[in-house]
Design a protein around this motif. Structure first.
Motif, PDB file in Angstrom:
ATOM      1  N   UNK A  56       0.849  -1.201   0.000  1.00  0.00           N
ATOM      2  CA  UNK A  56       0.000   0.000   0.000  1.00  0.00           C
ATOM      3  C   UNK A  56       0.881   1.247   0.000  1.00  0.00           C
ATOM      4  N   UNK A  57       0.634   2.145  -0.954  1.00  0.00           N
ATOM      5  CA  UNK A  57       1.427   3.364  -1.048  1.00  0.00           C
ATOM      6  C   UNK A  57       1.031   4.349   0.046  1.00  0.00           C
ATOM      7  N   UNK A  58       1.992   5.154   0.468  1.00  0.00           N
ATOM      8  CA  UNK A  58       1.780   6.141   1.517  1.00  0.00           C
ATOM      9  C   UNK A  58       1.910   7.528   0.912  1.00  0.00           C
ATOM     10  N   UNK A  59       0.850   8.313   1.003  1.00  0.00           N
ATOM     11  CA  UNK A  59       0.840   9.663   0.439  1.00  0.00           C
ATOM     12  C   UNK A  59       0.869  10.701   1.547  1.00  0.00           C
ATOM     13  N   UNK A  60       1.704  11.707   1.376  1.00  0.00           N
ATOM     14  CA  UNK A  60       1.699  12.886   2.237  1.00  0.00           C
ATOM     15  C   UNK A  60       1.007  14.007   1.477  1.00  0.00           C
ATOM     16  N   UNK A  61      -0.040  14.561   2.065  1.00  0.00           N
ATOM     17  CA  UNK A  61      -0.774  15.661   1.448  1.00  0.00           C
ATOM     18  C   UNK A  61      -0.488  16.919   2.252  1.00  0.00           C
ATOM     19  N   UNK A  62       0.157  17.891   1.605  1.00  0.00           N
ATOM     20  CA  UNK A  62       0.419  19.175   2.249  1.00  0.00           C
ATOM     21  C   UNK A  62      -0.826  20.034   2.033  1.00  0.00           C
ATOM     22  N   UNK A  63      -1.546  20.303   3.118  1.00  0.00           N
ATOM     23  CA  UNK A  63      -2.893  20.868   3.045  1.00  0.00           C
ATOM     24  C   UNK A  63      -3.869  19.755   3.398  1.00  0.00           C
ATOM     25  N   UNK A  64      -4.923  19.617   2.597  1.00  0.00           N
ATOM     26  CA  UNK A  64      -5.729  18.412   2.671  1.00  0.00           C
ATOM     27  C   UNK A  64      -7.016  18.472   3.456  1.00  0.00           C
ATOM     28  N   UNK A  65      -7.452  19.642   3.923  1.00  0.00           N
ATOM     29  CA  UNK A  65      -8.672  19.671   4.742  1.00  0.00           C
ATOM     30  C   UNK A  65      -9.776  20.573   4.205  1.00  0.00           C
TER      31      UNK A  65
ATOM     32  N   UNK B 199       4.203  12.724  -2.539  1.00  0.00           N
ATOM     33  CA  UNK B 199       3.853  13.980  -1.878  1.00  0.00           C
ATOM     34  C   UNK B 199       2.993  14.806  -2.823  1.00  0.00           C
ATOM     35  N   UNK B 200       1.860  15.262  -2.323  1.00  0.00           N
ATOM     36  CA  UNK B 200       0.967  16.148  -3.081  1.00  0.00           C
ATOM     37  C   UNK B 200       0.977  17.507  -2.399  1.00  0.00           C
ATOM     38  N   UNK B 201       1.369  18.541  -3.132  1.00  0.00           N
ATOM     39  CA  UNK B 201       1.531  19.876  -2.555  1.00  0.00           C
ATOM     40  C   UNK B 201       0.365  20.758  -2.973  1.00  0.00           C
ATOM     41  N   UNK B 202      -0.620  20.870  -2.073  1.00  0.00           N
ATOM     42  CA  UNK B 202      -1.854  21.601  -2.380  1.00  0.00           C
ATOM     43  C   UNK B 202      -1.782  23.076  -2.019  1.00  0.00           C
ATOM     44  N   UNK B 203      -0.779  23.488  -1.262  1.00  0.00           N
ATOM     45  CA  UNK B 203      -0.754  24.864  -0.755  1.00  0.00           C
ATOM     46  C   UNK B 203       0.609  25.521  -0.983  1.00  0.00           C
TER      47      UNK B 203
END
Length: 335
Positions: free
Chosen positions: A1-10, A70-74
């Motif tokens: 299972x891949x592990x994602x870090x979401x910067x932001x996310x709420x 890593x997904x950088x939303x902000x």
């Protein structure tokens, strides 16, 4: 299972991204300051690291969770992207949310690698003003290119105007509110104005697809694969309201008004949210080649309208007062 870090996310895009990742069997860690309510506080498979993305120590603490993606939303400033691509230089994918505003020429459509990007001065790169948004996002794209050239698996996604459930900007809410409350809706211009939009769930799936199948150093446009004019948008809202609200009867009258008519109430074309001249349209062929596709417009708008009706959002501050619109409508009725 891949592990994602979401910067932001709420809040908006990040919130839908987390839902999409969970639906595709990712483990998720959120990294943010914790200033907004966390809708995933009690959700299995979602952890939270509190911190400020502009703080090197906090960002290093987030990196310690050892994410695969890593997904950088902000990332709103170029320095944010450069800092993140240094800290996350060994992840399988770093995906930056850019913007269609990064394009610096009014091509129709705007294409990745062909339409030039905005230039960005040193002052613009650090100034948080609406007019610097496009240049800052474009410089963030260039930071992605630089990181990829240094061996980082960095890439990005460029959406135009994003709409859908939980949209705190309330831009589309203005028009849903108008169609829901009134039988006649005033539309600026002749109704053919086109500002490309994209459903938020499709941005979320686009981010994931790019992380899984995109190429380092590439940026991908994401947008509704069927774009509609402003008149078409209002008609779609009307049809969607009829589909989700048994008390709404489709058949709103759309009344268009040019600059002369609007001036009778001291209004201008761009006083109306989502009006843009010249038209803005992005090509989505590149991301579609990765297997991505957008949600049919009727489904996307019905979900958006249903969320609007369940919320307390009106978007009324995003456009003219109804009294001013009525003045224009009155003038048009006498012509």
């Amino acid at each position: 299972m891949a592990h994602a870090l979401v910067i932001g996310g709420t809040r908006f895009i990040g919130r839908h991204l987390v839902d999409d990742l969970l639906a595709h069997d990712y483990e998720v860690t959120l990294f943010n300051r914790g200033t907004h309510e966390n809708p995933f506080a009690a959700t299995d498979g979602v952890e939270h690291v509190q911190g400020d993305r502009t703080d090197d120590g906090d960002l290093a603490a987030a990196a310690a969770v050892d994410p695969d993606v890593v997904f950088d939303c902000v990332a709103y400033f170029p320095r944010d992207v450069r800092q993140a691509t240094r800290v996350f230089d060994d992840v399988d994918a770093y995906v930056y949310i850019s913007s269609g505003s990064a394009y610096g020429r009014e091509d129709i459509p705007k294409r990745e690698g062909f339409t030039p990007l905005c230039e960005c001065t040193d002052e613009q790169a650090t100034t948080d003003e609406p007019e610097t948004y496009g240049p800052r996002k474009a410089e963030g794209d260039r930071a992605v290119f630089e990181a990829a050239a240094d061996g980082v698996n960095a890439m990005g996604v460029r959406p135009p105007i994003v709409y859908g459930p939980h949209d705190y900007t309330e831009r589309l809410d203005y028009w849903i509110d108008r169609v829901h409350r009134f039988d006649r809706v005033l539309v600026p211009g002749d109704g053919t104005n086109l500002w490309h939009r994209v459903y938020v769930e499709d941005v979320a799936s686009g981010l994931r697809v790019v992380a899984e199948a995109g190429e380092a150093g590439d940026i991908y446009n994401v947008g509704d694969q069927r774009a509609v004019t402003m008149r078409g948008m209002v008609e779609l809202i009307d049809e969607s309201l009829a589909a989700v609200d048994p008390d709404h009867e489709a058949g709103v009258e759309i009344v268009t008004a040019g600059p002369r008519e609007l001036a009778t109430a001291d209004l201008e074309l761009d006083d109306f949210v989502l009006y843009r001249d010249p038209p803005h349209m992005l090509s989505t062929e590149k991301v579609a080649a990765l297997g991505w596709e957008s949600t049919p417009l009727s489904e996307a708008m019905e979900r958006t309208v249903a969320d609007h009706l369940e919320s307390d959002r009106t978007g009324r501050e995003n456009g003219p007062d109804r009294e001013d619109e009525e003045r224009v409508l009155g003038v048009l009725d006498t012509v």
